[in-house]
Write a protein that holds these residues in place. Structure first.
Motif, PDB file in Angstrom:
ATOM      1  N   SER B 416      -1.430  -9.426  -0.256  1.00 57.10           N
ATOM      2  CA  SER B 416      -2.458  -8.390  -0.390  1.00 57.10           C
ATOM      3  C   SER B 416      -1.993  -7.141   0.352  1.00 57.10           C
ATOM      4  CB  SER B 416      -3.762  -8.899   0.223  1.00 57.10           C
ATOM      5  OG  SER B 416      -3.601  -9.037   1.627  1.00 57.10           O
ATOM      6  N   LEU B 418      -3.422  -5.934   2.857  1.00 53.59           N
ATOM      7  CA  LEU B 418      -3.528  -6.218   4.281  1.00 53.59           C
ATOM      8  C   LEU B 418      -2.322  -7.034   4.753  1.00 53.59           C
ATOM      9  CD1 LEU B 418      -5.626  -5.659   6.539  1.00 53.59           C
ATOM     10  CD2 LEU B 418      -6.480  -7.965   6.163  1.00 53.59           C
ATOM     11  N   LYS B 457     -10.746  11.125   3.449  1.00 48.86           N
ATOM     12  CA  LYS B 457     -10.544  10.171   2.363  1.00 48.86           C
ATOM     13  C   LYS B 457      -9.182   9.510   2.509  1.00 48.86           C
ATOM     14  CE  LYS B 457     -11.782   9.995  -2.532  1.00 48.86           C
ATOM     15  NZ  LYS B 457     -12.728   8.902  -2.325  1.00 48.86           N
ATOM     16  N   ILE B 461      -7.174  -0.090   0.791  1.00 50.87           N
ATOM     17  CA  ILE B 461      -8.221  -0.767   1.561  1.00 50.87           C
ATOM     18  C   ILE B 461      -8.789   0.146   2.643  1.00 50.87           C
ATOM     19  CG2 ILE B 461      -7.611  -3.206   1.230  1.00 50.87           C
ATOM     20  CD1 ILE B 461      -6.132  -3.083   3.902  1.00 50.87           C
ATOM     21  N   GLY B 464     -12.283   1.799   2.606  1.00 53.38           N
ATOM     22  CA  GLY B 464     -13.459   1.172   3.215  1.00 53.38           C
ATOM     23  C   GLY B 464     -13.845   1.882   4.501  1.00 53.38           C
ATOM     24  N   TRP B 465     -12.847   2.382   5.219  1.00 53.63           N
ATOM     25  CA  TRP B 465     -13.119   3.127   6.456  1.00 53.63           C
ATOM     26  C   TRP B 465     -13.769   4.463   6.135  1.00 53.63           C
ATOM     27  CZ3 TRP B 465     -12.613   2.280  11.731  1.00 53.63           C
ATOM     28  CH2 TRP B 465     -12.790   3.423  12.524  1.00 53.63           C
ATOM     29  N   THR B 466     -13.144   5.216   5.223  1.00 49.90           N
ATOM     30  CA  THR B 466     -13.627   6.584   4.990  1.00 49.90           C
ATOM     31  C   THR B 466     -14.902   6.622   4.154  1.00 49.90           C
ATOM     32  OG1 THR B 466     -11.869   6.734   3.311  1.00 49.90           O
ATOM     33  CG2 THR B 466     -11.498   7.859   5.400  1.00 49.90           C
ATOM     34  N   GLN B 467     -15.444   5.447   3.771  1.00 50.96           N
ATOM     35  CA  GLN B 467     -16.735   5.509   3.065  1.00 50.96           C
ATOM     36  C   GLN B 467     -17.840   6.028   3.989  1.00 50.96           C
ATOM     37  OE1 GLN B 467     -17.561   1.405   1.804  1.00 50.96           O
ATOM     38  NE2 GLN B 467     -19.093   1.182   3.400  1.00 50.96           N
TER      39      GLN B 467
END
Lengths: 267, 490
Positions: B416, B418, B457, B461, B464-467
């Motif tokens: 993945s 990650l 932005k 993956i 998910g942080w910058t949402q």
């Protein structure tokens, strides 16, 4: 006292001013600071994500780096990384079946302190304004990070130091003991839950009306600060070390919400 | 125990309700969208948290009690075969019958046979996690037997054809208006003018249940504790419905997980202090029932106990995870968990939600089974659960251990994002010079920041942080470089 600084990877790369401030504070107290060059990271991100195999070389490197230098105690401006050094490193070595590394990691862990722990318990700082000249004329609220609070049992040490800074008005954070939702890779693997936790944390911070949210871990502060910045809240995040290093003659500027501008003065 | 292959949802190898049904992040996203649920949970968990802190804080020896509870359970796990056999011998000597069930299917078959032998088509139930775990109600229903829940909250959930979402407060996701609506719709003979006043709701439930208590010939219960050296069983409860079920019917069937044993009667001293304070936040629960075998002219004349494995021996075989079996189902960890507070119990799929569920389900049925592999990640590792646990189960350490098992189970497959990222990071972070070289590239990230020096932005993956969070532009030099310049090193 000769003190070895473990900057931690996130501070080293993204928030060097917290490590510079740590050096400033320790030197102001008359101690010698050394920086073991081989150091990199505590490996917590790997351990907490389940990558134990990949954590082994990171742990081994840390142990090697902090064996290579002669010092009395080691310090890091992070409760979470210190908890990892103390608790996770021996466990990672044990899981890898490396009894030698386990023993060495335990020895390094015993000499390693979180900053407020070192200042209060070892160096006897009871009056930051008097002993360090700490001056920070701002309203501050304080988030106690989970690992410092629960794994290291730091108790009132960090907040106590903040209360001793001249000019600083400390405002109680509602639901302070609640996690900010960072949790390392949790913040991307479970981004929705993490964001919901962060939303409550930032709402509580904003409800205090403080201009700064202080903490002892830049990982959590990056998370909280990232949220406060996205919300255009105007609330800044600062590390405890930066506030302690600030003096009336050379005050630390309160950075913008994303933490991008700051004037750090050493010595 | 057999395990379900990945990609075969719905194939349950006899283990009942011990599986995540979908990956936690997507189940959590759906539940997070329910703002009524979040309000109910926030209110309920914060109330119970305060109560718990009040009654645990007043005991000067609370920490010693936790240590004693932990030590007792450690000793039980180390001596489990011997204690189970002693328990069986003592129950049998006092006129009870002991059955052994390998898994949920076996337990359900035994229960069904026992109920059938009594010639009845309905039974009353004491609130029990073990029977939820094995899906007993559904099994009996398929075989023409109605099992009536007599605990108020379980009754609400049952009438609503819903699933419990909390081990102590099964209907925690419902507020009283929702409960009133369920009663009006589903409770036979209910007063059509029923209000949502708690007392009125309790009275309606009481009237509904009374008839069941008085006519039922068979009761089914779980057990909080089983005492090895006497064969005594105990149920701890608040409402008295349990006492009615345990004493009125002629036949009592108790389903007990094999980990519920305590060596001696006097060990109850520790656990009857730990459990109510940790669970409902009370000094003592209103009803504690204890019974040993059968007594002529007093209570049920026939007594069966089913000792349930259903994956407990899998957990016991895991040296790092076995302390999860120390759990006394108090739910203190659930009530303090910030993740549970926001998603509720249904997001975990299994009968056991929250932090304890995130370790128990994969320990019992395997981290590879169904979507169980996502459960150990359902935690920010804040550690509140470990602090609250009355038997000091180190839930964060076990979560991390199970993440390791999940990662190892997927090694060799397609990596993945990650996987790739963390392998690269392991290389960079295991050498100061390599990290230094990477840090020299960090200032390039400044180009990704806008005029306001924020990165808003990120791809992959990291999106998910910058949402919900920015990242500041990296500094122009690392601490390492600053230090080298200051100290005239290269």
């Amino acid at each position: 006292m000769k003190i070895a600084l473990f900057a931690t990877c996130i501070v080293d790369g993204m928030y060097p001013r917290a490590a510079q401030a740590t050096v400033a504070v320790l030197e102001r107290l008359g101690h010698e600071v050394v920086f073991p060059k081989g150091q990199a990271c505590c490996g917590q991100m790997h351990v907490n994500s389940g990558y134990f195999k990949e954590a082994v070389p990171v742990v081994a490197n840390h142990v090697r780096a902090f064996e290579s230098e002669d010092y009395d105690v080691a310090v890091a401006p992070s409760g979470s990384c210190v908890a990892s050094v103390k608790h996770q490193h021996p466990m990672v070595a044990r899981r890898a079946g490396d009894a030698g590394l386990e023993e060495r990691a335990t020895a390094v862990g015993k000499k390693t302190y979180e900053l407020s722990e070192l200042l209060v318990d070892v160096l006897g700082v009871t009056d930051p304004a008097g002993q360090l000249g700490s001056y920070f004329p701002h309203t501050v609220t304080y988030h106690p990070s989970c690992h410092g609070m629960r794994l290291l049992k730091l108790g009132d040490r960090q907040a106590g130091l903040l209360r001793g800074v001249e000019g600083l008005e400390l405002l109680d954070l509602p639901e302070a003991d609640q996690c900010c939702g960072f949790g390392g890779t949790f913040s991307v693997k479970n981004a929705d839950v993490s964001s919901a936790m962060l939303a409550d944390k930032t709402a509580n911070i904003r409800s205090t009306g403080a201009s700064v949210c202080a903490g002892g871990d830049y990982s959590c502060l990056m998370h909280i600060g990232g949220g406060l910045s996205r919300q255009e809240s105007g609330v800044a995040t600062l590390h405890l070390a930066e506030i302690l290093a600030s003096t009336e003659a050379e005050p630390v500027a309160v950075p913008g919400p994303a933490g991008q501008t700051v004037k750090v003065v050493v010595k | 125990m057999s395990r379900t292959a990945l990609g075969m949802p719905g194939l349950r190898p006899g283990s009942g309700n011990l599986f995540a049904e979908e990956k936690f992040p997507s189940a959590a996203r759906r539940e997070l969208g329910n703002s009524q649920l979040r309000r109910n949970l926030k209110h309920a968990t914060s109330t119970i948290r305060t109560k718990r802190l009040n009654v645990t804080g007043e005991l000067p020896d609370w920490e010693e009690l936790r240590d004693a509870g932990s030590a007792l359970k450690t000793s039980v796990m180390a001596r489990l075969p011997e204690l189970l056999e002693a328990f069986e011998a003592n129950v049998t000597a006092r006129g009870g019958t002991v059955h052994w069930a390998r898994d949920a299917d076996e337990a359900n078959r035994i229960i069904h046979e026992l109920v059938k032998a009594e010639g009845v088509d309905e039974v009353v139930k004491v609130k029990s996690m073990a029977t939820q775990e094995i899906g007993m109600n559904e099994y009996l229903e398929e075989h023409g037997i109605a099992a009536y829940e007599t605990d108020l909250a379980e009754l609400i959930v049952q009438l609503d054809h819903d699933k419990p979402s909390h081990i102590l407060v099964p209907a925690i996701h419902k507020n009283r208006t929702e409960v009133r609506d369920i009663f009006l719709k589903e409770m036979p003979g209910v007063d059509p003018h029923l209000t949502d006043e708690p007392r009125r709701l309790a009275m309606a439930a009481r009237a509904h249940l009374r008839a069941k208590f008085l006519t039922a010939k068979v009761a089914i219960s779980g057990a909080n504790f089983g005492i090895a050296d006497s064969g005594t069983l105990s149920v701890v409860e608040s409402e008295g419905n349990g006492r009615m079920c345990l004493t009125l019917p002629e036949t009592l069937i108790t389903v007990m997980g094999i980990e519920k044993l305590l060596p001696t009667f006097s060990d109850l001293e520790v656990f009857l202090q730990l459990l109510p304070r940790s669970s409902t936040g009370e000094r003592m629960n209103p009803y504690t029932s204890l019974w040993t075998g059968v007594t002529e002219g007093d209570g049920p004349s026939t007594f069966h106990v089913i000792l349930l494995d259903n994956g407990r021996t899998n957990a016991l075989a895991d040296e790092m995870g076995r302390s999860a079996l120390h759990c006394i189902r108090c739910s203190a960890c659930i009530n303090v968990c910030p993740v549970y507070e926001r998603t509720g119990g249904h997001a975990y799929g299994s009968t056991y939600p929250g932090p304890i569920g995130a370790i128990l389900s994969p320990l019992m049925t395997g981290v590879e089974a169904e979507e169980n592999g996502s459960l150990p990640y359902a935690s920010s590792l804040c550690g509140a659960c470990y602090d609250a646990c009355p038997v000091k189960i180190n839930i964060p350490d076990i979560l991390v251990h199970l993440r390791g098992k999940d990662v190892d189970a997927h090694r060799g497959g397609l990596p993945s994002q990650l996987d790739v990222g963390l392998k690269a990071a392991s290389w960079a972070l295991s050498d100061g010079r390599r990290l230094g070289a990477v840090e020299k590239l960090l200032p390039l990230g400044r180009a990704a920041a806008g005029k306001d020096k924020k990165i808003k932005k990120l791809p992959g993956i990291a999106a998910g942080w910058t949402q919900s969070r920015d990242i500041p532009a990296p500094p122009s030099q690392s601490f390492r470089d600053w230090w080298a310049k200051e100290h005239k090193e290269s």
